[in-house]
Write a protein that holds these residues in place. Structure first.
Motif, mmCIF file in Angstrom:
data_model
loop_
_atom_site.group_PDB
_atom_site.id
_atom_site.type_symbol
_atom_site.label_atom_id
_atom_site.label_comp_id
_atom_site.label_asym_id
_atom_site.label_seq_id
_atom_site.Cartn_x
_atom_site.Cartn_y
_atom_site.Cartn_z
ATOM 1 N N UNK A 16 30.727 34.989 43.994
ATOM 2 C CA UNK A 16 32.089 35.494 43.861
ATOM 3 C C UNK A 16 32.517 36.410 45.000
ATOM 4 N N UNK A 17 31.540 37.070 45.633
ATOM 5 C CA UNK A 17 31.867 38.025 46.677
ATOM 6 C C UNK A 17 32.552 39.275 46.140
ATOM 7 N N UNK A 18 32.353 39.551 44.860
ATOM 8 C CA UNK A 18 33.043 40.661 44.220
ATOM 9 C C UNK A 18 32.135 41.248 43.144
ATOM 10 N N UNK A 19 31.794 42.506 43.270
ATOM 11 C CA UNK A 19 30.858 43.156 42.336
ATOM 12 C C UNK A 19 31.438 43.236 40.931
ATOM 13 N N UNK A 20 32.696 43.639 40.814
ATOM 14 C CA UNK A 20 33.300 43.831 39.485
ATOM 15 C C UNK A 20 33.335 42.527 38.696
ATOM 16 N N UNK A 21 33.780 41.426 39.331
ATOM 17 C CA UNK A 21 33.828 40.143 38.633
ATOM 18 C C UNK A 21 32.420 39.670 38.283
ATOM 19 N N UNK A 22 31.477 39.898 39.184
ATOM 20 C CA UNK A 22 30.085 39.502 38.923
ATOM 21 C C UNK A 22 29.534 40.260 37.724
ATOM 22 N N UNK A 23 29.819 41.543 37.645
ATOM 23 C CA UNK A 23 29.346 42.339 36.512
ATOM 24 C C UNK A 23 29.992 41.873 35.210
ATOM 25 N N UNK A 24 31.288 41.569 35.260
ATOM 26 C CA UNK A 24 31.979 41.067 34.061
ATOM 27 C C UNK A 24 31.372 39.752 33.584
ATOM 28 N N UNK A 25 31.146 38.834 34.519
ATOM 29 C CA UNK A 25 30.589 37.534 34.136
ATOM 30 C C UNK A 25 29.144 37.656 33.669
ATOM 31 N N UNK A 26 28.372 38.526 34.286
ATOM 32 C CA UNK A 26 26.988 38.730 33.840
ATOM 33 C C UNK A 26 26.979 39.289 32.423
ATOM 34 N N UNK A 27 27.820 40.254 32.158
ATOM 35 C CA UNK A 27 27.902 40.824 30.813
ATOM 36 C C UNK A 27 28.326 39.770 29.798
ATOM 37 N N UNK A 28 29.334 38.983 30.153
ATOM 38 C CA UNK A 28 29.788 37.913 29.250
ATOM 39 C C UNK A 28 28.679 36.891 29.017
ATOM 40 N N UNK A 29 27.874 36.619 30.030
ATOM 41 C CA UNK A 29 26.751 35.690 29.882
ATOM 42 C C UNK A 29 25.781 36.198 28.822
ATOM 43 N N UNK A 30 25.469 37.481 28.864
ATOM 44 C CA UNK A 30 24.543 38.035 27.873
ATOM 45 C C UNK A 30 25.167 38.080 26.483
#
Length: 176
Positions: free
Chosen positions: A23-37
């Protein structure tokens, strides 16, 4: 619950790093990682998961595709709005509702078979009639009618869910 905590502590940073690279974006990556869990917790029989990273990657990829699709919808919508005179442009609130509606419709169409999805897009975006769609896709007119009924039924259910205040099941927060 101990298993979930262990999986989270062992793999969250790894998954966030992978998503950030895509994504090249920390905030979106963190959101998607959290949603994955969150999605992982909803799965049954986590004890049977042999390869946690493969399992998490599969969930994250699905969320990533939904995220990108929503971004494309938003971008296309905002591009269309940019062509309108400013005085006819919807308010930020109206824009948010319209984008949410597009999300519900896109998700409703996700479950369609490929030919049904193609038939719906040929009808709604290209303006083709059912006979032309049947010829284009090499299927019968009655199959086109069935595909369209399925698509419209899914959209009606999505709109009912939206009006009832129920969120999309694969919702990931995206900026408006």
């Amino acid at each position: 619950m101990h298993l979930v905590q262990q999986l989270f502590s062992d793999h969250h940073a790894w998954l966030t790093g992978r998503l950030q690279a895509r994504l090249g974006n920390v905030a979106d990556a963190q959101d998607l990682a959290s949603e994955t869990f969150v999605r992982m917790v909803g799965q049954r029989d986590l004890d049977a998961v042999q390869e946690p990273r493969a399992f998490l990657t599969t969930i994250a990829k699905r969320l990533l595709f939904s995220f990108w699709r929503r971004r494309e919808l938003e971008r296309a919508y905002l591009d269309t709005l940019a062509l309108r005179p400013e005085e006819t442009a919807p308010s930020p609130e109206e824009r948010a509702v319209l984008i949410e509606t597009l999300e519900h419709i896109a998700q409703a169409l996700d479950g369609l078979a490929l030919k049904a999805h193609q038939a719906f897009l040929l009808s709604q975006l290209d303006g083709l009639g059912y006979h032309a769609i049947a010829a284009e896709l090499g299927i019968s007119h009655s199959t086109v009618r069935r595909h369209m009924a399925d698509a419209f039924g899914r959209i009606a259910m999505a709109m009912a869910r939206q009006q009832a205040g129920l969120a999309c099941t694969a919702r990931v927060t995206a900026s408006v």
